[in-house]
Design a protein around this motif. Structure first.
Motif, mmCIF file in Angstrom:
data_model
loop_
_atom_site.group_PDB
_atom_site.id
_atom_site.type_symbol
_atom_site.label_atom_id
_atom_site.label_comp_id
_atom_site.label_asym_id
_atom_site.label_seq_id
_atom_site.Cartn_x
_atom_site.Cartn_y
_atom_site.Cartn_z
ATOM 1 N N SER A 71 -6.479 11.743 -3.196
ATOM 2 C CA SER A 71 -7.241 12.546 -2.269
ATOM 3 C C SER A 71 -8.179 13.297 -3.172
ATOM 4 C CB SER A 71 -6.802 13.406 -1.418
ATOM 5 O OG SER A 71 -5.913 12.423 -0.437
ATOM 6 N N ASP A 107 0.167 12.023 3.091
ATOM 7 C CA ASP A 107 0.400 10.783 2.320
ATOM 8 C C ASP A 107 -0.319 10.685 1.104
ATOM 9 O OD1 ASP A 107 -1.798 9.918 2.823
ATOM 10 O OD2 ASP A 107 -1.313 8.013 4.099
ATOM 11 N N THR A 108 -0.721 11.757 0.396
ATOM 12 C CA THR A 108 -1.364 11.935 -0.491
ATOM 13 C C THR A 108 -0.442 12.148 -1.753
ATOM 14 O OG1 THR A 108 -3.215 12.884 0.342
ATOM 15 C CG2 THR A 108 -2.879 13.555 -2.002
ATOM 16 N N ARG A 132 -4.695 12.267 5.744
ATOM 17 C CA ARG A 132 -4.407 12.015 4.288
ATOM 18 C C ARG A 132 -3.251 13.191 3.778
ATOM 19 N NH1 ARG A 132 -6.791 7.740 1.516
ATOM 20 N NH2 ARG A 132 -5.338 8.240 -0.265
ATOM 21 N N PRO A 177 2.315 4.896 -0.894
ATOM 22 C CA PRO A 177 1.669 6.139 -1.079
ATOM 23 C C PRO A 177 1.670 6.734 -2.566
ATOM 24 C CG PRO A 177 3.426 6.348 0.568
ATOM 25 C CD PRO A 177 3.475 4.994 0.043
ATOM 26 N N GLU A 186 -9.616 8.683 -1.050
ATOM 27 C CA GLU A 186 -10.178 9.079 0.060
ATOM 28 C C GLU A 186 -10.816 10.502 -0.513
ATOM 29 O OE1 GLU A 186 -11.711 8.688 3.875
ATOM 30 O OE2 GLU A 186 -9.815 7.604 3.340
ATOM 31 N N ASN A 233 0.806 -1.130 -0.002
ATOM 32 C CA ASN A 233 0.093 -0.026 0.036
ATOM 33 C C ASN A 233 0.942 1.275 0.077
ATOM 34 O OD1 ASN A 233 -2.428 1.355 -0.165
ATOM 35 N ND2 ASN A 233 -3.019 0.991 2.025
ATOM 36 N N ASP A 242 -5.719 3.824 -3.859
ATOM 37 C CA ASP A 242 -6.374 3.883 -2.588
ATOM 38 C C ASP A 242 -6.858 5.389 -2.442
ATOM 39 O OD1 ASP A 242 -6.838 4.045 0.162
ATOM 40 O OD2 ASP A 242 -4.582 4.158 0.715
ATOM 41 N N ARG A 265 -1.966 6.733 -3.674
ATOM 42 C CA ARG A 265 -3.017 7.244 -3.079
ATOM 43 C C ARG A 265 -3.451 8.609 -3.489
ATOM 44 N NH1 ARG A 265 -0.129 5.564 2.786
ATOM 45 N NH2 ARG A 265 -1.195 3.664 2.988
#
Length: 136
Positions: free
Chosen positions: A22, A62-63, A59, A17, A46, A15, A44, A20
């Protein structure tokens, strides 16, 4: 590495970053549509209804890419971009907006955004922008 697979690039765990995303948009239907689209290609993701909600989240740290609406209640997308820049947070930003004009586009790009897309966002254009932002 397979085309479009960013997980192996610099990865130390599954997983990473690099995957990731957003999304900050005040329109719930757009948030959910983008969230479903991103999850379908194994990002991943959000979602946040406001800039303030994103800033208060974990977040923030780590976005890998921020998909950001220009017009938001409270802090605007441009204000969030300025704040992130002032805090030296190097989060690649892709702006999306229903009210696209050249002045806004220029402002976003001069502020460091990697792309500026008009709603409704075409899927291929969004994926190309994300790939470019993550590699940035």
């Amino acid at each position: 590495m397979k085309n479009g697979d960013h997980s192996a690039k610099g990865a130390t765990k599954t997983n990473t970053p690099l995957r990731r995303i957003s999304i900050v948009d005040d329109d719930a239907s757009i948030r959910e549509a983008l969230k479903s689209l991103m999850r379908a290609v194994r990002f991943d993701v959000e979602v946040f209804a406001s800039a303030e909600e994103f800033l208060a989240s974990e977040r923030l740290n780590d976005t890998a890419c921020l998909i950001l609406d220009v017009t938001l209640p409270g802090m605007s997308g441009f204000e969030l971009q300025n704040r992130l820049n002032a805090e030296s947070r190097a989060i690649p930003i892709i702006f999306i907006t229903a009210h696209s004009d050249e002045v806004s586009r220029e402002r976003a790009l001069k502020g460091g955004a990697t792309d500026f897309l008009s709603k409704p966002v075409r899927r291929d254009a969004l994926f190309k922008a994300i790939e470019s932002a993550i590699e940035h």
